[in-house]
Design a protein around this motif. Structure first.
Motif, mmCIF file in Angstrom:
data_model
loop_
_atom_site.group_PDB
_atom_site.id
_atom_site.type_symbol
_atom_site.label_atom_id
_atom_site.label_comp_id
_atom_site.label_asym_id
_atom_site.label_seq_id
_atom_site.Cartn_x
_atom_site.Cartn_y
_atom_site.Cartn_z
ATOM 1 N N MET A 48 0.824 -1.212 0.000
ATOM 2 C CA MET A 48 0.000 0.000 0.000
ATOM 3 C C MET A 48 0.854 1.257 0.000
ATOM 4 N N GLU A 49 1.930 1.239 0.759
ATOM 5 C CA GLU A 49 2.842 2.391 0.776
ATOM 6 C C GLU A 49 3.499 2.563 -0.590
ATOM 7 N N ALA A 50 3.924 1.452 -1.179
ATOM 8 C CA ALA A 50 4.591 1.513 -2.483
ATOM 9 C C ALA A 50 3.653 2.013 -3.574
ATOM 10 N N ALA A 51 2.386 1.690 -3.459
ATOM 11 C CA ALA A 51 1.416 2.049 -4.497
ATOM 12 C C ALA A 51 1.049 3.528 -4.491
ATOM 13 N N LYS A 52 1.593 4.294 -3.549
ATOM 14 C CA LYS A 52 1.234 5.711 -3.456
ATOM 15 C C LYS A 52 1.877 6.576 -4.533
ATOM 16 N N ASN A 53 2.982 6.126 -5.121
ATOM 17 C CA ASN A 53 3.552 6.898 -6.231
ATOM 18 C C ASN A 53 4.245 5.964 -7.220
ATOM 19 N N ASP A 54 4.451 6.474 -8.412
ATOM 20 C CA ASP A 54 4.959 5.639 -9.504
ATOM 21 C C ASP A 54 6.340 5.054 -9.221
#
Length: 162
Positions: free
Chosen positions: A127-133
């Protein structure tokens, strides 16, 4: 479904229809059936002929029956005589399964009841990784495109826990 009643879905989706149960008079929303080209389900066990036992909390049998092709990822391959649903299992006939792939911990980072729990730390990491490209791309490289196979993926995940 009743969740779509009095919602904008009924004006946006002209293919959703309102029907009344002739016995109770309760109104329901019906939606067109989905027919997936390919479904991938996860199961506790499978036999060499394609029958599987999956979790009764999920709709895997319906998904397998609806899809044109179904791939079952199983925790273990067993003899057909040992394929028993048990208390929380549902039998899915080989007639609905096109391929069985043996992949212990194949549901990771989600759980497989009776085998392993959800990996909450990994889900939070995702979820943290999915916050930006950039961080999402790094996540994909580390966990999805980087590992050579599922075993290598599990080694990467195990390394995170240390």
């Amino acid at each position: 479904m009743v969740g779509f009643l009095n919602s904008d879905y009924m004006t946006i989706r002209k293919d959703f229809k309102l029907v009344k149960d002739p016995y109770s008079g309760v109104e329901y929303v019906t939606v067109p059936a989905l027919i997936p080209d390919v479904a991938v389900i996860h199961a506790f066990q499978g036999d060499p002929y394609g029958a599987v036992i999956t979790d009764s909390f999920r709709n895997d049998r319906l998904i397998a029956m609806a899809a044109r092709k179904t791939i079952a990822v199983v925790e273990e391959l067993v003899d057909p005589d040992d394929l028993l649903p048990g208390r929380h299992g549902v039998y899915v006939s080989a007639a609905h399964i096109d391929a069985v792939v043996v992949a212990p911990q194949g549901a990771h980072p989600t759980a497989c009841r009776g085998h392993y729990s959800i990996d909450s730390a990994h889900i939070i990491r995702y979820m943290e990784a999915a916050k930006n490209d950039d961080s999402y791309r790094a996540y994909l490289e580390k966990y999805i495109t980087g590992p050579e196979n599922h075993e290598a993926y599990l080694e990467v995940v195990k390394g995170d826990a240390i």
